[in-house]
Design a protein around this motif. Structure first.
Motif, short mmCIF file in Angstrom:
data_model
loop_
_atom_site.label_atom_id
_atom_site.label_comp_id
_atom_site.label_asym_id
_atom_site.label_seq_id
_atom_site.Cartn_x
_atom_site.Cartn_y
_atom_site.Cartn_z
N GLN A 97 -8.11 2.08 -3.64
CA GLN A 97 -8.59 2.33 -2.28
C GLN A 97 -9.51 3.54 -2.27
O GLN A 97 -9.21 4.56 -2.88
CB GLN A 97 -7.38 2.57 -1.36
CG GLN A 97 -7.76 2.90 0.07
CD GLN A 97 -6.55 2.89 1.00
OE1 GLN A 97 -5.64 2.06 0.86
NE2 GLN A 97 -6.52 3.81 1.93
N ARG B 26 0.85 -1.19 0.00
CA ARG B 26 0.00 0.00 0.00
C ARG B 26 0.88 1.24 0.00
O ARG B 26 2.06 1.18 0.36
CB ARG B 26 -0.93 0.04 1.21
CG ARG B 26 -0.23 0.08 2.55
CD ARG B 26 -0.99 0.90 3.59
NE ARG B 26 -0.91 2.32 3.29
CZ ARG B 26 -1.89 3.18 3.54
NH1 ARG B 26 -3.00 2.78 4.09
NH2 ARG B 26 -1.73 4.46 3.26
N LYS C 234 -12.96 1.78 2.67
CA LYS C 234 -12.78 1.96 4.10
C LYS C 234 -14.01 2.60 4.74
O LYS C 234 -14.66 3.45 4.14
CB LYS C 234 -11.53 2.79 4.36
CG LYS C 234 -10.28 2.14 3.77
CD LYS C 234 -9.01 2.86 4.12
CE LYS C 234 -8.52 2.40 5.48
NZ LYS C 234 -7.19 3.00 5.78
N GLU D 85 -4.89 4.86 -2.81
CA GLU D 85 -6.15 5.61 -2.72
C GLU D 85 -6.34 6.57 -3.90
O GLU D 85 -5.40 7.26 -4.32
CB GLU D 85 -6.19 6.40 -1.41
CG GLU D 85 -7.44 7.27 -1.29
CD GLU D 85 -7.74 7.75 0.12
OE1 GLU D 85 -7.01 7.41 1.07
OE2 GLU D 85 -8.75 8.48 0.26
#
Ligand code: PEP
Ligand code: MN
Length: 359
Positions: free
Chosen positions: A205, A149, A230, A187
């Motif tokens: 993300q 990530r 998330k 993201e």
């Protein structure tokens, strides 16, 4: 009153109870039919004007001995139960619901299954340089981790804080990941960037601050790249599932849910990890569920016990921030593990090594 009289009255009550039950269920069936019609016509289920009219009509015909308020109270309960029945049907229809799809969804990221054996996603909060990402990647490979990530577009609380390297950050992630055979999780914050992102990332993300950015969710639903969604800072479990539904209903079924803590009054942690959300999400939905132990805690001294708790609660994996030198990190310095701390976490968790994670 003789015993016999009492018995007779009681048996009359029993009879009426059964009649009421019959009538209540008959009423519920009609309410369900109305619910279906409303769904078809895109109408909202709760209609306060109609409820008011029904209550007025009942009170008008009330001849006692119940007083009007009691009649209102009793019927409001019946109306509420009917509405809940309609809502339950609505949730049954959700594509993300386990009622609709009983088997676990396994999201394939390259040859790594997410939703089968517990997995690890690790890497820096922000991509800062190729050297930084490269250093972390080497340790990930050593530890059998397949997913890296790193934030390239950073949704920072302050506009004066480091905002990320943007596309350059995605390119760094891609180069390093390809060098080490890793897959990239990063993201995206702008719906217009989704299409471009699919060139560089293996998992898109959607962060906590954007969980209800509906245009972003819709855009993510239009591609085939898996999405890691998330939970919002103050989102309920149901809101998280509806957000996932936005993506799945647009055609992208490859969604991974992440519990990352919600905001409470607690000050000793950055957020409160809602561990209860893990088994509830696993029960309600067929999508994989991960726990982010970095953004939930905001500190790293408790990384091992919270990761263990997450796995014990049924999480399909852990997400954690790792930086070669957290003290100089451009974001989230307090919560990022250094390389040694990450290695210790991996030893403590003893994640199963599947064929796809063998070096
Ligand atoms: C992140 O994972 O990089 C992040 C910003 O987390 P969250 O959206 O959960 O705050
Ligand atoms: Mn971070």
């Amino acid at each position: 009153m003789s015993n016999q009289e009492l018995e007779e009255l009681r048996s009359k009550l029993d009879e009426i109870n059964l009649k009421l039950l019959e009538l209540l269920n008959e009423r519920a069936e009609i309410a369900q039919l109305i619910g279906h019609l409303k769904t078809k016509q895109g109408m909202v289920k709760f209609d306060p004007v109609r409820e008011r009219e029904m209550l007025n009509e009942l009170v008008k015909h009330n001849r006692g001995p119940f007083d009007d308020n009691t009649v209102r109270h009793l019927f409001k309960q019946i109306f509420k139960a009917s509405l809940e029945l309609q809502e339950e049907n609505k949730n049954k229809q959700l594509l993300v619901s386990r009622k609709r799809h009983p088997e676990d969804t396994i999201v394939m990221v390259g040859d790594t299954p997410v939703g089968k054996e517990p997995i690890m996603i690790a890497g820096p909060c922000s991509v800062e340089s190729e050297e930084q990402v490269n250093t972390v990647a080497k340790v990930l490979v050593d530890q059998g981790v397949k997913l890296i990530r790193g934030g390239a577009f950073k949704p920072r609380t302050s506009p004066y804080d480091f905002q990320g390297l943007g596309i350059e950050g995605l390119k760094i992630l891609r180069r390093v990941a390809d060098r080490y055979g890793l897959k990239v999780v990063s993201e995206i914050v702008n719906p217009a960037d989704i299409e471009m992102a699919t060139e560089y990332v293996d998992v898109i993300q959607i962060g906590a601050r954007n969980m209800q950015n509906f245009e972003l969710l819709k855009a993510a639903g239009q591609v085939k790249t898996p999405v890691l969604l998330k939970r919002g800072l103050a989102a309920t479990i149901e809101e998280l599932l509806f957000a996932a539904e936005y993506i799945v209903s647009r055609g992208n079924s490859q969604v991974i849910l992440v519990e990352r803590g919600i905001r409470t009054y607690e000050k000793w942690t950055r957020n409160t990890l809602d561990i209860l959300a893990v088994p509830i999400l696993k029960q309600e939905s067929h999508l994989p569920v991960l726990v982010d132990i970095s953004h939930s805690a905001g500190r790293k001294d408790i990384a091992i016990p919270i990761a263990k708790a997450a796995l014990a609660a049924g999480a399909d994996g852990i997400m954690v921030e790792v930086h070669p030198d957290p003290s100089v990190a451009l974001s989230d310095a307090n919560q990022q593990l250094n390389l040694e701390e990450f290695t210790n976490l991996m030893s403590a968790l003893q994640l199963p090594v599947t064929s796809s994670t063998v070096k």
